[in-house]
Design an enzyme around this catalytic site. Structure first.
Site, PDB file in Angstrom:
ATOM      1  N   GLY A   1       0.822  -1.216   0.000  1.00 35.59           N
ATOM      2  CA  GLY A   1       0.000   0.000   0.000  1.00 35.59           C
ATOM      3  C   GLY A   1       0.851   1.259   0.000  1.00 35.59           C
TER       4      GLY A   1
ATOM      5  CG  ASP B   1       3.501  -7.457   9.169  1.00 40.37           C
ATOM      6  OD1 ASP B   1       2.559  -8.279   9.158  1.00 40.37           O
ATOM      7  OD2 ASP B   1       4.489  -7.542   8.419  1.00 40.37           O
TER       8      ASP B   1
ATOM      9  CB  THR C   1      -0.135 -11.805   5.351  1.00 38.07           C
ATOM     10  OG1 THR C   1       1.122 -11.147   5.535  1.00 38.07           O
ATOM     11  CG2 THR C   1      -1.229 -10.756   5.222  1.00 38.07           C
TER      12      THR C   1
ATOM     13  NE  ARG D   1      -8.995  -7.234  24.512  1.00 37.68           N
ATOM     14  CZ  ARG D   1      -7.856  -6.581  24.488  1.00 37.68           C
ATOM     15  NH1 ARG D   1      -6.855  -7.024  23.751  1.00 37.68           N
ATOM     16  NH2 ARG D   1      -7.696  -5.491  25.184  1.00 37.68           N
TER      17      ARG D   1
ATOM     18  CB  ALA E   1     -10.697  -9.109   1.560  1.00 32.39           C
TER      19      ALA E   1
ATOM     20  CE1 TYR F   1      -3.938 -12.913  -2.279  1.00 31.81           C
ATOM     21  CE2 TYR F   1      -4.883 -14.169  -4.090  1.00 31.81           C
ATOM     22  CZ  TYR F   1      -4.916 -13.074  -3.250  1.00 31.81           C
ATOM     23  OH  TYR F   1      -5.914 -12.132  -3.385  1.00 31.81           O
TER      24      TYR F   1
ATOM     25  CB  THR G   1     -11.570  -5.473  -8.085  1.00 32.21           C
ATOM     26  OG1 THR G   1     -12.521  -6.479  -7.703  1.00 32.21           O
ATOM     27  CG2 THR G   1     -12.193  -4.114  -7.894  1.00 32.21           C
TER      28      THR G   1
END
Ligand code: NAD
Ligand code: UDP
Length: 339
Positions: free
Chosen positions: A42, A62, A103, A117, A125, A156, A186
């Protein structure tokens, strides 16, 4: 405020392409938003307008690491968690496959625990990549997919599949109310020029007069959804009151070949760039097209933007970006050729 509660919404991946547009929409709906991002793919520029809004705050972190106390101390006020934090472009997610997998799995686990919590609703996503190289067309949510677990895309594809497993296990045991969006390709403004995905590559190549790269024969297909439609779908899915809806495809049902896309981009830009064939990446899916019946039924959602109109907006945006001299942002192919 349009009658919307000012409870906090957390958007992980807020500096990314989709995450930054989602934050824009959530602020427009009246929410307070905390953005979180590691800037792994990003960019701060994507949050430039967000940063001017006092209802937006940002935490650099992260999600693979334990979540920072700057975030966890807000847990009592967080009502919604959107997890968009993950590189999405194949060259980016393959640069550090171990980190991509962590990730998806460890990062999603940390955010699910935060949502538990906080008693917050959680939206993951996910991706059409969980269908792999599908053997069923169009893809419905009850198709289990055809994924190579050992190939270069697996960090991935399998990571996102495992993340879905975690989400549904948390949901089954009543720990978190989850929504899972399976997002198909997209495109739109704020993609990076060096993103490596097909729409950004082809537009930047066409605008700069460089050869437009089609991988393989170009007969493989994808369906392309405009970013404004997609984030509207995400927001609607988060609002869905049904806890047992299961995963929901979000994408545009029109199927297009990569040669067809190259010709369309060339026509819309008026470019003289030649179209050149390059090797097909390993495990590149041959066809992909969503069945969006579930999204239409549950969310009243269908994408409105026709491809030509969305591409025109994206081309205008990249024209301004490239015109602004973003030389470091040129596609990887083009940079390599110039060096
Ligand atoms: P993007 O790369 O532009 O955005 C991802 C954002 O997440 C970036 O800002 C990046 O810095 C951040 N990030 C990555 N790993 C992180 C980590 N470990 N901790 C904190 N932040 C991290 O990608 P995008 O196109 O905006 O995709 C957003 C999400 O949507 C991703 O989860 C992706 O898998 C999913 N998705 C996107 C598409 C698409 O076509 N854009 C299709 C399917 C799924
Ligand atoms: N692709 C292409 N030229 C490019 C970049 C990608 O022909 O410059 C192809 C790629 O091989 C794939 C399709 O376009 O068949 C979509 O690729 P992208 O990386 O955008 O998304 P994904 O493969 O993840 O669907």
């Amino acid at each position: 405020m349009n009658g919307v509660s000012p409870d906090i919404v957390l958007v992980a991946g807020s500096a990314g392409f989709l995450g930054s547009h989602l934050c824009d929409l959530l602020l427009a709906e009246g929410h307070r938003v905390i953005g979180l991002d590691s800037f792994c793919t990003g960019r701060p520029e994507n949050m430039r307008t967000l940063a001017r809004d006092p209802r937006f705050s940002f935490i650099e972190a992260d999600i693979v690491d334990p979540l920072p106390t700057a975030l966890t101390r807000h847990a009592g006020q967080i009502r919604r968690v959107f997890n968009l934090a993950c590189p999405a472009s194949p060259p980016h997610y393959q640069t550090n496959p171990e980190h991509t997998l962590l990730t998806c799995v460890t990062g999603t686990l940390h955010l699910l625990r935060l949502a538990e919590r906080a008693r917050a609703r959680f939206l993951q996503a996910s991706t059409s990549e969980i269908y792999g190289d599908p053997e069923v067309h169009p893809q419905r949510e009850d198709y289990w997919g055809h994924v190579n677990p050992t190939g270069p895309r697996a960090c991935y594809d399998e990571g996102k599949r495992a993340a879905e497993t975690l989400c549904f296990d948390f949901a089954r045991s009543g720990r978190v109310s989850v929504r899972v969006a399976r997002i198909f390709n997209t495109y739109g403004p704020r993609m990076r020029a060096d993103d490596g995905r097909v729409v950004s590559n082809m537009i930047c190549q066409a605008l700069s007069g460089e050869p437009m790269t089609v991988y393989g024969s170009g007969s493989q297909t994808r369906s392309f959804c405009y970013v404004a439609d997609l984030v509207d779908g995400l927001a609607r899915l988060m609002k869905l009151e049904d806890d047992d809806a299961g995963p929901v495809n979000l994408g545009c049902p029109g199927e297009m070949s990569m040669v067809g896309l190259a010709e369309l981009v060339k026509a819309l830009t008026g470019s003289a760039s030649p179209v050149v064939l390059r090797p097909l990446p390993v495990d590149d899916p041959r066809r992909r097209c969503p069945d969006i019946g579930r999204a239409t039924e549950l969310l009243g959602w269908t994408p409105d933007t026709v491809l030509e109109a969305g591409l025109r907006d994206t081309i205008d945006w990249f024209s301004a970006e490239i015109g602004a001299g973003a030389a470091h942002n040129r596609p990887a192919d083009e940079r390599a050729a110039a060096e």
